[in-house]
Design a protein around this motif. Structure first.
Motif, PDB file in Angstrom:
ATOM      1  N   MET A   1       0.851  -1.170   0.000  1.00 16.74           N
ATOM      2  CA  MET A   1       0.000   0.000   0.000  1.00 16.74           C
ATOM      3  C   MET A   1       0.901   1.239   0.000  1.00 16.74           C
ATOM      4  SD  MET A   1      -2.930   1.192   2.733  1.00 16.74           S
ATOM      5  CE  MET A   1      -4.158   0.077   2.095  1.00 16.74           C
ATOM      6  N   ASP A   2       0.515   2.221  -0.803  1.00 18.97           N
ATOM      7  CA  ASP A   2       1.261   3.473  -0.818  1.00 18.97           C
ATOM      8  C   ASP A   2       0.465   4.532  -0.051  1.00 18.97           C
ATOM      9  OD1 ASP A   2      -0.756   4.391  -2.527  1.00 18.97           O
ATOM     10  OD2 ASP A   2       0.504   4.348  -4.304  1.00 18.97           O
ATOM     11  N   GLN A   3       1.054   5.727   0.081  1.00 17.60           N
ATOM     12  CA  GLN A   3       0.418   6.779   0.869  1.00 17.60           C
ATOM     13  C   GLN A   3      -0.931   7.203   0.291  1.00 17.60           C
ATOM     14  OE1 GLN A   3       3.146   9.614   2.312  1.00 17.60           O
ATOM     15  NE2 GLN A   3       1.662  10.534   3.665  1.00 17.60           N
ATOM     16  N   THR A   4      -1.044   7.252  -1.026  1.00 18.70           N
ATOM     17  CA  THR A   4      -2.309   7.635  -1.655  1.00 18.70           C
ATOM     18  C   THR A   4      -3.403   6.636  -1.305  1.00 18.70           C
ATOM     19  OG1 THR A   4      -1.141   8.735  -3.453  1.00 18.70           O
ATOM     20  CG2 THR A   4      -3.436   8.144  -3.857  1.00 18.70           C
ATOM     21  N   VAL A  90       3.072   7.951   9.180  1.00 23.76           N
ATOM     22  CA  VAL A  90       2.466   7.110   8.142  1.00 23.76           C
ATOM     23  C   VAL A  90       3.544   6.690   7.142  1.00 23.76           C
ATOM     24  CG1 VAL A  90       0.861   7.058   6.193  1.00 23.76           C
ATOM     25  CG2 VAL A  90       0.128   8.019   8.386  1.00 23.76           C
ATOM     26  N   GLY A  91       4.343   7.638   6.683  1.00 26.69           N
ATOM     27  CA  GLY A  91       5.416   7.326   5.751  1.00 26.69           C
ATOM     28  C   GLY A  91       6.411   6.323   6.318  1.00 26.69           C
ATOM     29  N   ARG A  92       6.695   6.449   7.595  1.00 29.41           N
ATOM     30  CA  ARG A  92       7.639   5.525   8.261  1.00 29.41           C
ATOM     31  C   ARG A  92       7.150   4.097   8.196  1.00 29.41           C
ATOM     32  NH1 ARG A  92       9.579   6.001  14.609  1.00 29.41           N
ATOM     33  NH2 ARG A  92      10.460   3.903  14.750  1.00 29.41           N
ATOM     34  N   PHE A  93       5.858   3.884   8.368  1.00 31.84           N
ATOM     35  CA  PHE A  93       5.334   2.519   8.445  1.00 31.84           C
ATOM     36  C   PHE A  93       4.827   1.958   7.124  1.00 31.84           C
ATOM     37  CE2 PHE A  93       5.337   3.974  12.802  1.00 31.84           C
ATOM     38  CZ  PHE A  93       6.029   2.939  13.384  1.00 31.84           C
ATOM     39  N   LEU A  94       4.688   2.817   6.129  1.00 28.79           N
ATOM     40  CA  LEU A  94       4.326   2.300   4.815  1.00 28.79           C
ATOM     41  C   LEU A  94       5.560   1.742   4.155  1.00 28.79           C
ATOM     42  CD1 LEU A  94       1.826   4.953   3.440  1.00 28.79           C
ATOM     43  CD2 LEU A  94       1.330   2.592   4.054  1.00 28.79           C
TER      44      LEU A  94
END
Length: 94
Positions: A1-4, A90-94
């Motif tokens: 899964m990406d941020q979007t 969020v970025g850290r865990f994606l």
């Protein structure tokens, strides 16, 4: 899964089933439910959960407790805007 995709999933009523516990907590934070996020991370022992836990307490305005959890995460107290910190987590865990 990406941020979007993660951000789009916030329109749902439940987090996607394939998210890690860390991302589930961040998902609930993104939906404005810090108590659900807190419940998920308070039982975890890793530094990532401690960082999210610190964020939850900072969001609640409990700086003393947040400072404790930042220390457990090995991080300095965050002074960035709350939303920027959430996005970074969020970025850290994606």
């Amino acid at each position: 899964m990406d941020q979007t995709a993660f951000l789009s999933s916030l329109a749902g009523s439940e987090p996607p089933p394939d998210l890690s516990v860390h991302l589930q907590a961040l998902w609930w934070l993104g939906r404005g439910a810090p108590e659900r996020a807190h419940h998920l991370v308070q039982v975890l022992e890793d530094t990532g959960a401690a960082a999210i836990h610190a964020h939850v307490h900072r969001l609640e305005g409990d700086e003393g407790n947040a400072l404790y959890w930042y220390g457990r995460a090995g991080l300095p107290f965050c002074t960035e805007p709350i939303k920027a910190e959430w996005q970074a987590l969020v970025g850290r865990f994606l």
